[in-house]
Design a protein around this motif. Sequence first.
Motif, PDB file in Angstrom:
ATOM      1  N   ILE A  49       7.580   6.838   0.060  1.00 45.40           N
ATOM      2  CA  ILE A  49       6.639   6.602   1.208  1.00 45.40           C
ATOM      3  C   ILE A  49       6.491   4.974   1.040  1.00 45.40           C
ATOM      4  CG2 ILE A  49       4.510   6.923   2.265  1.00 45.40           C
ATOM      5  CD1 ILE A  49       6.293   9.304   2.261  1.00 45.40           C
ATOM      6  N   GLN A  50       6.575   4.153   2.201  1.00 43.54           N
ATOM      7  CA  GLN A  50       6.463   3.037   2.425  1.00 43.54           C
ATOM      8  C   GLN A  50       5.507   2.758   3.269  1.00 43.54           C
ATOM      9  OE1 GLN A  50      10.194   0.435   1.668  1.00 43.54           O
ATOM     10  NE2 GLN A  50      11.087   2.287   2.488  1.00 43.54           N
ATOM     11  N   PRO A  51       4.953   1.319   3.220  1.00 41.47           N
ATOM     12  CA  PRO A  51       3.814   0.998   4.591  1.00 41.47           C
ATOM     13  C   PRO A  51       4.642   1.228   5.721  1.00 41.47           C
ATOM     14  CG  PRO A  51       3.631  -0.550   2.602  1.00 41.47           C
ATOM     15  CD  PRO A  51       4.880   0.301   2.189  1.00 41.47           C
ATOM     16  N   ASN A  52       3.944   1.411   6.812  1.00 42.94           N
ATOM     17  CA  ASN A  52       4.505   1.720   8.183  1.00 42.94           C
ATOM     18  C   ASN A  52       5.016   3.181   8.519  1.00 42.94           C
ATOM     19  OD1 ASN A  52       3.519  -0.702   9.151  1.00 42.94           O
ATOM     20  ND2 ASN A  52       5.254  -1.523   8.438  1.00 42.94           N
ATOM     21  N   ASP A  53       5.287   3.838   7.389  1.00 42.12           N
ATOM     22  CA  ASP A  53       5.909   5.227   7.533  1.00 42.12           C
ATOM     23  C   ASP A  53       4.617   5.827   7.986  1.00 42.12           C
ATOM     24  OD1 ASP A  53       8.044   4.941   6.416  1.00 42.12           O
ATOM     25  OD2 ASP A  53       7.653   5.424   4.265  1.00 42.12           O
ATOM     26  N   ILE A  54       5.059   6.969   8.765  1.00 42.33           N
ATOM     27  CA  ILE A  54       4.115   8.006   9.526  1.00 42.33           C
ATOM     28  C   ILE A  54       4.083   9.296   8.859  1.00 42.33           C
ATOM     29  CG2 ILE A  54       3.444   9.171  11.721  1.00 42.33           C
ATOM     30  CD1 ILE A  54       4.114   6.754  13.203  1.00 42.33           C
ATOM     31  N   LEU A  91      -0.573   7.037   9.806  1.00 42.59           N
ATOM     32  CA  LEU A  91       0.312   5.715   9.531  1.00 42.59           C
ATOM     33  C   LEU A  91      -0.063   4.946   8.116  1.00 42.59           C
ATOM     34  CD1 LEU A  91       2.094   3.260  10.541  1.00 42.59           C
ATOM     35  CD2 LEU A  91       0.293   2.525  11.714  1.00 42.59           C
ATOM     36  N   VAL A  92       0.858   4.879   7.539  1.00 39.39           N
ATOM     37  CA  VAL A  92       0.640   4.253   5.796  1.00 39.39           C
ATOM     38  C   VAL A  92       0.255   2.869   6.138  1.00 39.39           C
ATOM     39  CG1 VAL A  92       1.459   3.957   3.729  1.00 39.39           C
ATOM     40  CG2 VAL A  92       2.230   5.886   4.954  1.00 39.39           C
ATOM     41  N   SER A  93      -0.721   2.261   5.604  1.00 39.92           N
ATOM     42  CA  SER A  93      -1.142   1.041   5.736  1.00 39.92           C
ATOM     43  C   SER A  93      -0.380   0.022   5.196  1.00 39.92           C
ATOM     44  CB  SER A  93      -2.661   0.834   5.436  1.00 39.92           C
ATOM     45  OG  SER A  93      -2.788   1.062   4.057  1.00 39.92           O
ATOM     46  N   ASN A  94      -0.758  -1.411   5.163  1.00 36.53           N
ATOM     47  CA  ASN A  94       0.042  -2.455   4.364  1.00 36.53           C
ATOM     48  C   ASN A  94      -0.380  -2.008   2.891  1.00 36.53           C
ATOM     49  OD1 ASN A  94       1.417  -3.358   6.754  1.00 36.53           O
ATOM     50  ND2 ASN A  94      -0.220  -4.709   7.012  1.00 36.53           N
ATOM     51  N   GLU A  95      -1.424  -1.487   2.646  1.00 30.79           N
ATOM     52  CA  GLU A  95      -1.847  -1.254   1.316  1.00 30.79           C
ATOM     53  C   GLU A  95      -1.307   0.080   0.677  1.00 30.79           C
ATOM     54  OE1 GLU A  95      -4.083  -2.093   3.723  1.00 30.79           O
ATOM     55  OE2 GLU A  95      -3.912  -4.157   3.118  1.00 30.79           O
ATOM     56  N   GLY A  96      -0.633   0.670   1.600  1.00 24.43           N
ATOM     57  CA  GLY A  96      -0.066   1.879   0.942  1.00 24.43           C
ATOM     58  C   GLY A  96      -0.667   3.257   1.079  1.00 24.43           C
ATOM     59  N   THR A  97      -1.870   3.312   1.822  1.00 28.68           N
ATOM     60  CA  THR A  97      -2.711   4.266   1.794  1.00 28.68           C
ATOM     61  C   THR A  97      -2.953   4.982   3.247  1.00 28.68           C
ATOM     62  OG1 THR A  97      -4.712   2.717   2.557  1.00 28.68           O
ATOM     63  CG2 THR A  97      -4.492   2.993   0.128  1.00 28.68           C
ATOM     64  N   ILE A  98      -3.408   6.008   3.176  1.00 29.07           N
ATOM     65  CA  ILE A  98      -3.702   6.916   4.632  1.00 29.07           C
ATOM     66  C   ILE A  98      -5.015   7.328   4.382  1.00 29.07           C
ATOM     67  CG2 ILE A  98      -1.309   7.742   4.980  1.00 29.07           C
ATOM     68  CD1 ILE A  98      -2.154  10.289   3.981  1.00 29.07           C
ATOM     69  N   ASN A  99      -6.113   7.448   5.650  1.00 27.16           N
ATOM     70  CA  ASN A  99      -7.313   7.921   5.630  1.00 27.16           C
ATOM     71  C   ASN A  99      -7.247   9.235   6.064  1.00 27.16           C
ATOM     72  OD1 ASN A  99      -9.999   8.118   5.559  1.00 27.16           O
ATOM     73  ND2 ASN A  99     -10.395   6.221   6.873  1.00 27.16           N
ATOM     74  N   VAL A 103     -11.176  14.001   3.104  1.00 30.62           N
ATOM     75  CA  VAL A 103     -10.682  13.617   1.876  1.00 30.62           C
ATOM     76  C   VAL A 103     -10.974  12.319   1.761  1.00 30.62           C
ATOM     77  CG1 VAL A 103      -8.623  13.485   0.563  1.00 30.62           C
ATOM     78  CG2 VAL A 103      -8.934  15.449   2.097  1.00 30.62           C
ATOM     79  N   GLY A 104     -10.681  11.370   2.653  1.00 26.10           N
ATOM     80  CA  GLY A 104     -10.728   9.920   2.618  1.00 26.10           C
ATOM     81  C   GLY A 104      -9.468   9.300   2.434  1.00 26.10           C
ATOM     82  N   VAL A 105      -9.742   7.993   1.944  1.00 31.37           N
ATOM     83  CA  VAL A 105      -8.488   7.202   1.604  1.00 31.37           C
ATOM     84  C   VAL A 105      -7.681   7.922   0.387  1.00 31.37           C
ATOM     85  CG1 VAL A 105      -7.544   4.863   1.071  1.00 31.37           C
ATOM     86  CG2 VAL A 105      -9.616   5.368   2.583  1.00 31.37           C
ATOM     87  N   VAL A 106      -6.423   7.963   0.820  1.00 27.40           N
ATOM     88  CA  VAL A 106      -5.448   8.374  -0.256  1.00 27.40           C
ATOM     89  C   VAL A 106      -4.178   7.589  -0.446  1.00 27.40           C
ATOM     90  CG1 VAL A 106      -3.830  10.280  -0.914  1.00 27.40           C
ATOM     91  CG2 VAL A 106      -5.958  10.738   0.139  1.00 27.40           C
ATOM     92  N   LYS A 107      -3.935   7.031  -1.712  1.00 28.77           N
ATOM     93  CA  LYS A 107      -2.818   6.085  -1.889  1.00 28.77           C
ATOM     94  C   LYS A 107      -1.439   6.854  -2.044  1.00 28.77           C
ATOM     95  CE  LYS A 107      -0.821   2.067  -3.652  1.00 28.77           C
ATOM     96  NZ  LYS A 107      -1.190   0.820  -2.887  1.00 28.77           N
ATOM     97  N   VAL A 108      -0.605   6.552  -1.076  1.00 27.31           N
ATOM     98  CA  VAL A 108       0.589   7.420  -1.245  1.00 27.31           C
ATOM     99  C   VAL A 108       1.848   6.699  -1.268  1.00 27.31           C
ATOM    100  CG1 VAL A 108      -0.437   9.140   0.445  1.00 27.31           C
ATOM    101  CG2 VAL A 108       0.743   7.231   1.558  1.00 27.31           C
ATOM    102  N   ASN A 141       8.837   9.573  11.198  1.00 28.02           N
ATOM    103  CA  ASN A 141       9.332   8.495  11.648  1.00 28.02           C
ATOM    104  C   ASN A 141      10.343   8.005  10.920  1.00 28.02           C
ATOM    105  OD1 ASN A 141       7.704   7.301   9.644  1.00 28.02           O
ATOM    106  ND2 ASN A 141       7.412   5.362  10.995  1.00 28.02           N
ATOM    107  N   ALA A 142      11.256   8.501  10.142  1.00 33.47           N
ATOM    108  CA  ALA A 142      12.504   7.927   9.329  1.00 33.47           C
ATOM    109  C   ALA A 142      13.617   7.748  10.387  1.00 33.47           C
ATOM    110  CB  ALA A 142      12.811   9.133   8.278  1.00 33.47           C
ATOM    111  N   LYS A 143      13.919   6.580  10.572  1.00 37.71           N
ATOM    112  CA  LYS A 143      14.698   6.433  11.423  1.00 37.71           C
ATOM    113  C   LYS A 143      15.983   5.140  10.561  1.00 37.71           C
ATOM    114  CE  LYS A 143      11.916   2.415  13.039  1.00 37.71           C
ATOM    115  NZ  LYS A 143      10.720   2.993  12.061  1.00 37.71           N
TER     116      LYS A 143
END
Length: 258
Positions: A49-54, A91-99, A103-108, A141-143
Amino acid sequence: MRVSFVKFVIFSALFVFFFQSCSSNKDILYLNIPPGSSENTISWTDLYIQPNDILSVKITADNAELAAPYNLSVQQNITGQANALLMQGYLVSNEGTINMPVVGVVKVSGLTINQVELFIQKILIDKGLLRNPVVICRLVNAKFTVLGEVKVPGTFTFYENNLTLLQALGLAGDLTINGVRKKITIIRTENGKQSYATIDLTKNDWFKSPYYFVKPNDVIVVDPNTAKVKSSGIIGNPGNLISIVSVLLSSIILIKNL
């Protein structure tokens, strides 16, 4: 003397045309493998998983009603399966997290799909939020992008965990006859770094390459061959070449008769 010179011009023009049009089977055929059976061991890869992945994350449990608040609600007015998946994903944030709800914020970022599933499942169990939770995660959104000498250049979405380079080129309609099979360039962006590689499709030694499988955001570039490049100019175009030779011959004959 006049006849010999004219013959020389005609012969030279035909030689240039024939030479630039020649190509061997080894330049065109894929995987020039000697006759007989062959076997290669494939190392399956995981997507990280990278930033901007969905990410699509679905959570179920023994009690479906208790699990419902942990899932994004489905919007009925979304048209198209792909759009629905994107809107229901995180949407994975620039910090690599999803909300996530509750559960809250998860580092992915930096985790594989399977690791994300196990990580979220562990959070639910450790916090006592759900009993026997099951987490299903998918990258929606893998492309990858294919440019150059293919029949259908463009950007394509895939949902498989492992998509080979040949499958990716197949989605682009395969290489045209003018595509250089010995030099397929792959541009890859991973963990904030960009790498480049070239693959020779006429061989099979790249089966063990890290570029055997396509990864999200890969850019595949197929260069045109020499004949295609030359044909885009004046001299390289066969029709233009014949016209030029014809004009030269006419001029030579006219001058000789003066």
